[in-house]
Design an enzyme around this catalytic site. Sequence first.
Site, PDB file in Angstrom:
ATOM      1  CG  HIS A   1      -3.223  -8.247   5.287  1.00  0.00           C
ATOM      2  ND1 HIS A   1      -2.355  -8.882   4.428  1.00  0.00           N
ATOM      3  CD2 HIS A   1      -3.207  -6.931   4.919  1.00  0.00           C
ATOM      4  CE1 HIS A   1      -1.833  -7.993   3.580  1.00  0.00           C
ATOM      5  NE2 HIS A   1      -2.338  -6.804   3.864  1.00  0.00           N
TER       6      HIS A   1
ATOM      7  CD  GLU B   1      -6.553   3.783   3.441  1.00  0.00           C
ATOM      8  OE1 GLU B   1      -5.890   2.782   3.084  1.00  0.00           O
ATOM      9  OE2 GLU B   1      -6.212   4.531   4.384  1.00  0.00           O
TER      10      GLU B   1
ATOM     11  CG  ASP C   1      -4.215  -0.315  -1.904  1.00  0.00           C
ATOM     12  OD1 ASP C   1      -5.177  -1.108  -2.014  1.00  0.00           O
ATOM     13  OD2 ASP C   1      -3.670  -0.082  -0.815  1.00  0.00           O
ATOM     14  CG  HIS C   2      -3.025  -4.045  -2.676  1.00  0.00           C
ATOM     15  ND1 HIS C   2      -3.774  -4.892  -1.883  1.00  0.00           N
ATOM     16  CD2 HIS C   2      -2.503  -3.111  -1.834  1.00  0.00           C
ATOM     17  CE1 HIS C   2      -3.718  -4.488  -0.626  1.00  0.00           C
ATOM     18  NE2 HIS C   2      -2.955  -3.411  -0.562  1.00  0.00           N
TER      19      HIS C   2
ATOM     20  CB  SER D   1      -0.935   0.016   1.216  1.00  0.00           C
ATOM     21  OG  SER D   1      -1.882  -1.016   1.132  1.00  0.00           O
TER      22      SER D   1
ATOM     23  CG  HIS E   1      -1.608   2.413   7.748  1.00  0.00           C
ATOM     24  ND1 HIS E   1      -2.278   1.594   6.856  1.00  0.00           N
ATOM     25  CD2 HIS E   1      -0.817   1.590   8.480  1.00  0.00           C
ATOM     26  CE1 HIS E   1      -1.916   0.336   7.058  1.00  0.00           C
ATOM     27  NE2 HIS E   1      -1.024   0.307   8.030  1.00  0.00           N
TER      28      HIS E   1
ATOM     29  CB  SER F   1      -3.504   4.361   1.918  1.00  0.00           C
ATOM     30  OG  SER F   1      -3.377   2.997   1.613  1.00  0.00           O
TER      31      SER F   1
ATOM     32  CG  HIS G   1      -1.193  -6.920  -0.729  1.00  0.00           C
ATOM     33  ND1 HIS G   1      -0.390  -5.797  -0.693  1.00  0.00           N
ATOM     34  CD2 HIS G   1      -1.893  -6.906   0.440  1.00  0.00           C
ATOM     35  CE1 HIS G   1      -0.579  -5.142   0.427  1.00  0.00           C
ATOM     36  NE2 HIS G   1      -1.484  -5.802   1.134  1.00  0.00           N
TER      37      HIS G   1
ATOM     38  CG  ASP H   1      -4.854  -4.225   3.275  1.00  0.00           C
ATOM     39  OD1 ASP H   1      -4.540  -4.914   2.292  1.00  0.00           O
ATOM     40  OD2 ASP H   1      -4.070  -3.966   4.206  1.00  0.00           O
TER      41      ASP H   1
END
Length: 520
Positions: A358, A349, A395-396, A133, A196, A198, A474, A354
């Site tokens: 994870h 955001e 972002d991914h 990120s 963070h 982003s 990711h 995300d």
Amino acid sequence: MLLLSNVVIVIGLLSGCGWAAPECTRSAEYCQDRLMHPSMPEPRHQKPRVDGEESTAYWREQGMQFVKQKLGEQLNQGKAKNVIMFLGDGMGVTTTSAARNLLGGEEQSLSFDHFPYTGLSKTYSVDLTVPDSACTATAYLCGVKAQEGTIGVNGAVPRTDCKVMLDESTHVDSIAKWAMDAGKWAGLVTTTRVTHASPAGVYAHIAERDWENDADVAADCGADSGVQDIAYQLANGEVGSKLKLIMGGGRKNFVDQSLADWGKRTDGRDLIEEFKAASPENVYVTTVDELMALDVTQPRRLLGLFQDDHLQYHMHTDESSTQPTLEQMTRKAIEYMSQNEQGYFLFIEGGRIDHGHHDNLARLSLDETIEFSKAIAAARELTSEEDTLLVVTADHSHAFSYAGYGYRGADVFGKAPATGNDGIPHMILSYANGPSAENYYKAETKERVDPTTLITGSSDDEFPAGVPLDSETHGGDDVLVYASGPWSHLFTGVYEQSTIPHMMAYSACLGDGLTMCSSS
């Protein structure tokens, strides 16, 4: 060539009973195709999900209406006064597709599904096929691809290199600075720490995304490295110190540990108090009540930090929660930023999509996606398509699978109709890797654990993963970009992620690159 003479497909019905397809006695090719494309038995009392779905006319009419809608669209080639970029961190296509089920079924739509233009962005970084990120934030905010773990610097800066990053020629500015240079306001909203990866892409230049406070920098670079941590850059940097609005979590990175038991700094500073002392008109809020009661005409600058760390997952909050939702922060942010006659750039955001992935926590991740969608719906309500460009992307993606031939209307968090070859059910949702893997496989007996015995309906259910890792990874697939407003038609096609800020800048005449103003 492997010859298949006898193929049996075992399928579990919704009732939990097993079902075996008739023995396949035809050619090997035919039998192999049966394995790839099983004919599932119809569940009992199955009805169409939507009235008319079973007819030809329903689908033809739907198709024709979409064509008519497209034919009626007019290209908006006006200048964008405002640009709002929404970033769903880790929000790949499987995430958005699965999340629609939480709205009532797979035929439902997220708010941004209705945007008129979509494209695909390629997310790889300078050094990796699958990015993080930090480098992606540099791409979609600064217009330059970089190495993993770095923010606001170009690809010449290796991760954790304490010296190379001090060379300012490697620094790249974000579209937030381009906007401020043009007289616009800029701000950020996030459900993560405001330091963070982003959100840091808006204002920071750093060789390591984890250097969020001075103690983190000192641990890697020494006490006198000259490297300014991310929180310091937000408080005192060229861009961070001029942001009009900052909302999210992460108080701990702003305060010395000697001043608060939750503080992480070691330089004796309280950057929050410094923010308040800089101007009597600077406003700091810590609760949803304070935020919602705020008269937006009063603050010179607005800082809202609602947790010591990331904001809590939405599903972990209750009526006693003091943190705002992403929608509430979005509404207040737009209300505040709209006061500038020159317009604004706003980065928003949904960061905990995300985090859920994870940890293999699919329920939390998909719920965060719904919350993200609500915030975007609010933005469309509060802004005009005539003068505000809205861009939504990720972002991914993640190693997240939405599969298994599930029945329409079935619980997306439930098991798939077919069982595995080992006679054990599998879930509609699963992960290629992650921390849950060890719970779903008995290494000593080399057997899978029945996932239905572990998934109980809790928000913290861990969904099955294949490869055991401390954190799920990711994904490297392209991510969607959705756009609405002036010059939104530019966002169609397949392009590098680093192209995104250049297209936003074109629409609003920002920066020194190609814009609608310079080209005309």
